[in-house]
Structures are given as C-alpha cells and as structure tokens.
Design an enzyme around this catalytic site. Structure first.
Site, PDB file in Angstrom:
ATOM      1  N   LYS A 149      51.100  25.408  23.561  1.00 36.37           N
ATOM      2  CA  LYS A 149      50.711  24.176  22.858  1.00 36.37           C
ATOM      3  C   LYS A 149      49.876  23.249  23.739  1.00 36.37           C
ATOM      4  O   LYS A 149      49.853  23.374  24.962  1.00 36.37           O
ATOM      5  CB  LYS A 149      51.954  23.489  22.307  1.00 36.37           C
ATOM      6  CG  LYS A 149      52.456  24.274  21.081  1.00 36.37           C
ATOM      7  CD  LYS A 149      53.422  23.532  20.233  1.00 36.37           C
ATOM      8  CE  LYS A 149      53.712  24.389  18.991  1.00 36.37           C
ATOM      9  NZ  LYS A 149      54.975  24.053  18.372  1.00 36.37           N
TER      10      LYS A 149
ATOM     11  N   ARG B 180      60.564  29.908  20.331  1.00 34.83           N
ATOM     12  CA  ARG B 180      59.531  30.529  19.491  1.00 34.83           C
ATOM     13  C   ARG B 180      58.304  30.744  20.366  1.00 34.83           C
ATOM     14  O   ARG B 180      57.691  29.767  20.815  1.00 34.83           O
ATOM     15  CB  ARG B 180      59.233  29.590  18.312  1.00 34.83           C
ATOM     16  CG  ARG B 180      58.199  30.107  17.332  1.00 34.83           C
ATOM     17  CD  ARG B 180      57.969  29.078  16.218  1.00 34.83           C
ATOM     18  NE  ARG B 180      56.982  29.549  15.274  1.00 34.83           N
ATOM     19  CZ  ARG B 180      55.663  29.451  15.464  1.00 34.83           C
ATOM     20  NH1 ARG B 180      55.174  28.880  16.536  1.00 34.83           N
ATOM     21  NH2 ARG B 180      54.830  29.921  14.545  1.00 34.83           N
TER      22      ARG B 180
HETATM   23  N1  HH2 Z   1      54.871  25.636  15.754  1.00 35.46           N
HETATM   24  C1  HH2 Z   1      53.848  26.174  15.057  1.00 35.46           C
HETATM   25  C2  HH2 Z   1      54.080  26.783  13.822  1.00 35.46           C
HETATM   26  N2  HH2 Z   1      55.323  26.874  13.305  1.00 35.46           N
HETATM   27  N3  HH2 Z   1      57.634  26.449  13.492  1.00 35.46           N
HETATM   28  C3  HH2 Z   1      58.672  25.926  14.159  1.00 35.46           C
HETATM   29  N4  HH2 Z   1      59.909  26.006  13.668  1.00 35.46           N
HETATM   30  N5  HH2 Z   1      58.494  25.301  15.370  1.00 35.46           N
HETATM   31  C4  HH2 Z   1      57.263  25.172  15.946  1.00 35.46           C
HETATM   32  O1  HH2 Z   1      57.164  24.576  17.042  1.00 35.46           O
HETATM   33  C5  HH2 Z   1      56.145  25.719  15.243  1.00 35.46           C
HETATM   34  C6  HH2 Z   1      56.365  26.368  13.993  1.00 35.46           C
HETATM   35  C7  HH2 Z   1      52.465  26.103  15.621  1.00 35.46           C
HETATM   36  O2  HH2 Z   1      52.206  27.211  16.441  1.00 35.46           O
HETATM   37  P1  HH2 Z   1      51.396  28.516  15.999  1.00 35.46           P
HETATM   38  O3  HH2 Z   1      52.115  29.265  14.930  1.00 35.46           O
HETATM   39  O4  HH2 Z   1      51.107  29.305  17.218  1.00 35.46           O
HETATM   40  O5  HH2 Z   1      50.009  27.957  15.479  1.00 35.46           O
HETATM   41  P2  HH2 Z   1      49.388  27.703  14.038  1.00 35.46           P
HETATM   42  O6  HH2 Z   1      50.207  26.691  13.321  1.00 35.46           O
HETATM   43  O7  HH2 Z   1      47.990  27.214  14.343  1.00 35.46           O
HETATM   44  O8  HH2 Z   1      49.393  29.022  13.303  1.00 35.46           O
END
Ligand code: HH2
Length: 290
Positions: free
Chosen positions: A229, A263
């Site tokens: 992040k 995660r």
């Molecule tokens: N962060 C992201 C997406 N979903 N869900 C939970 N429970 N907690 C988190 O911190 C979280 C999440 C964002 O990360 P990522 O999936 O890598 O990116 P994107 O939203 O751009 O797909």
C-alpha cells in the site's frame, strides 16, 4: 511493545472450520481486474488467475481473496454483471481444483450471492455491509463469515480529506456499531479490519498499526491488509512492485500486535516470515529440508 492477548476464534467454511488459534493466517490476494493498484491486468485472463490462485495456495495461503473490482483511490464502480463476469469463471475453476477457503471481495450482494453459489466461503466487504442493504440478510441467511472493513468515504473520494478526532477511538466506535448491526442482522461470524489506506493519511495508517492491540478489546477476529500500500511508498520511496520489505515488516508488526489474518500479495515470503515468528513464539512451525 504491547502484545495483544490472542483470543481464539473459529470461522465456519464449507469444508469445516478455519481456526484462528493463535497462529496467524494468510489471505492471498487474487485480483481479477484490469486496474488494481499493484497487479492490475496481471490476472484478468481467467486461466492466468486460476494458475496464480493455485500457486498462492501451494505457497501457503490459508484463504484466497478473489476480487473483480478495484477499490484503489479514485476507482470507479463497475456494474454487477461486469464484476460477476470477471470472478465467476475463476472461482468455479478454482473450486474444481482446490478446496482452499475462498473469500469474495465485493460490496455488492448480487456478486456475493453468485460467488457463494459457486463455492465461496466468506464475504469480504470493504464497506462493512453499508454499500448494499441486501448484503447483511444474504450473509445471515447463508451463515457465512463477513469481513467488516473500515473506510471513511468511498473509493472515489476517500483520500480527499480524511479526518479523525482520534483514529483509534473512531475505529472502536465504528466497529462497536457494525458488530451490533451484525448481531441484530443474525450474522454469527464477523471479522474486523481497520482498512489501511481507505480514507486515511500516512499518520492515520501509522497510528492504527501502532495502536492495533487496542482493537482486541472488541473480542473479534482481526484482519489487516498493508500489502504494497501507498503508505509504504511514502515511507520508503519505493513503487508498488518494490514494497515487499515494507509489506513484510508491517504485517509482522500487525501479527505481533493481535492480527489473526494478514491479506497479502506475496504469499511465499509472508509464509516464511510467519514461520519464523511463529517458531520464536513457540507455535508448531513447518520444517523444511535445507
Ligand atoms: N485492501 C484492498 C482491497 N480489499 N479488503 C480488506 N478486507 N482489507 C484491505 O485492506 C483491502 C481489501 C486494496 O488492495 P488490492 O486488492 O491490492 O487493490 P485494488 O483494490 O486496487 O484491487
């Protein structure tokens, strides 16, 4: 450093229970999106996504988190049909090839329902059941665990002016309300997640992690997602694809302060880091021939 008392929790999943017994669990990220902030487009093709998911399972993931919509700052919402079209073939094929517990990362009840029908076990809702009024009844009816993530605002506007009087007190109050809502809705298993990077400035993210142990007073399983992040980029100057060290450091810190689930994108490296800290803490660790 304060070390949180680890409460014991079990999450019901289709093939039994996922026990959160003091050893931290790894949720591997499988983004089937063109635009996720660190791996957008890499796994949009469904066979590439399935291969990647199976690889994460082999590398030591305890849960796979499948998402079809990016929630990065400024991301636009996509339609239900588009989201289902992205995740369903991947989930169906993964379910045929593996019995790893799967969570569906969505804010929409219709998407969650299609995923549960295809064999998903857990709903991961970054809106903590506030985006779609049909999400809570669905989770209650199916008896599945729900991840309640905290977010100030929505992905479109959340990074504009995040403001808190006291970020940890605000989170505690938010989760008390959401856990009460779950109980009133008949949801039996709720996991809380402070939502690192969702409507938070650098100082808020650091304060949440530094005081993470305080969330254990809510007596709920705790999930933390710091992987790649932007706060890590702000601290190190590293772009998203070079934030492994910062991701590992912040996730280990989270586990030592009470996180039950982390995660992550980089499962293999996280597994190795956790194997070492679990062994130091006296938990049964995997031994590998060297
Ligand atoms: N962060 C992201 C997406 N979903 N869900 C939970 N429970 N907690 C988190 O911190 C979280 C999440 C964002 O990360 P990522 O999936 O890598 O990116 P994107 O939203 O751009 O797909």
């Amino acid at each position: 450093m304060t070390r949180a008392a680890h409460h014991v929790f079990d999450l019901p999943v289709a093939r039994g229970v996922l026990s959160l017994d003091g050893r931290a669990r790894i949720m591997g990220i499988l983004n089937v999106t063109p635009d996720s902030f660190s791996d957008g487009g890499e796994f949009l093709d469904s066979s590439a996504a399935v291969t990647h998911g199976l690889r994460l399972a082999k590398e030591g993931a305890d849960i796979l988190d499948i998402g079809g919509e990016s929630t990065r700052p400024g991301a636009r919402e996509i339609s239900v049909d588009e989201e289902i079209k992205r995740i369903l073939p991947v989930l169906t094929e993964l379910r045929r090839k593996s019995d790893i517990p799967v969570s569906i990362d969505t804010r929409k009840a219709a998407v969650a329902e299609a995923a549960l029908d295809a064999g998903a076990d857990i709903i991961n809702d970054v809106s903590a059941l506030r985006h779609d009024a049909r999400m809570a009844p669905l989770a209650a009816e199916r008896g599945v665990p729900v991840v309640l993530m905290h977010m100030q605002g929505n992905p479109m506007d959340m990074q504009r002016h995040p403001h808190y009087d006291d970020v940890i007190e605000d989170l505690l109050a938010f989760f008390r309300r959401r856990l009460e809502f779950c109980e009133d809705s008949g949801i039996t298993h709720a996991v809380i997640d402070p939502g690192i990077g969702f409507g938070k400035k650098l100082e808020h993210n650091l304060s949440i992690l530094n005081h993470l142990a305080r969330l254990s007073e809510l007596q709920a399983p705790l999930l933390v997602g710091t992987s790649r992040k932007s706060f890590i980029g702000q601290l190190t100057g590293h772009p998203a694809d070079q934030r492994l060290a910062g991701s590992l450091a912040s996730n280990v810190f989270a586990v030592l302060n009470g996180a039950h689930i982390v995660r992550v994108h980089d499962v293999r490296e996280m597994r190795a880091a956790l194997d070492v800290i679990e062994a130091i803490r006296g938990k049964e660790a995997t031994r590998h021939a060297v």
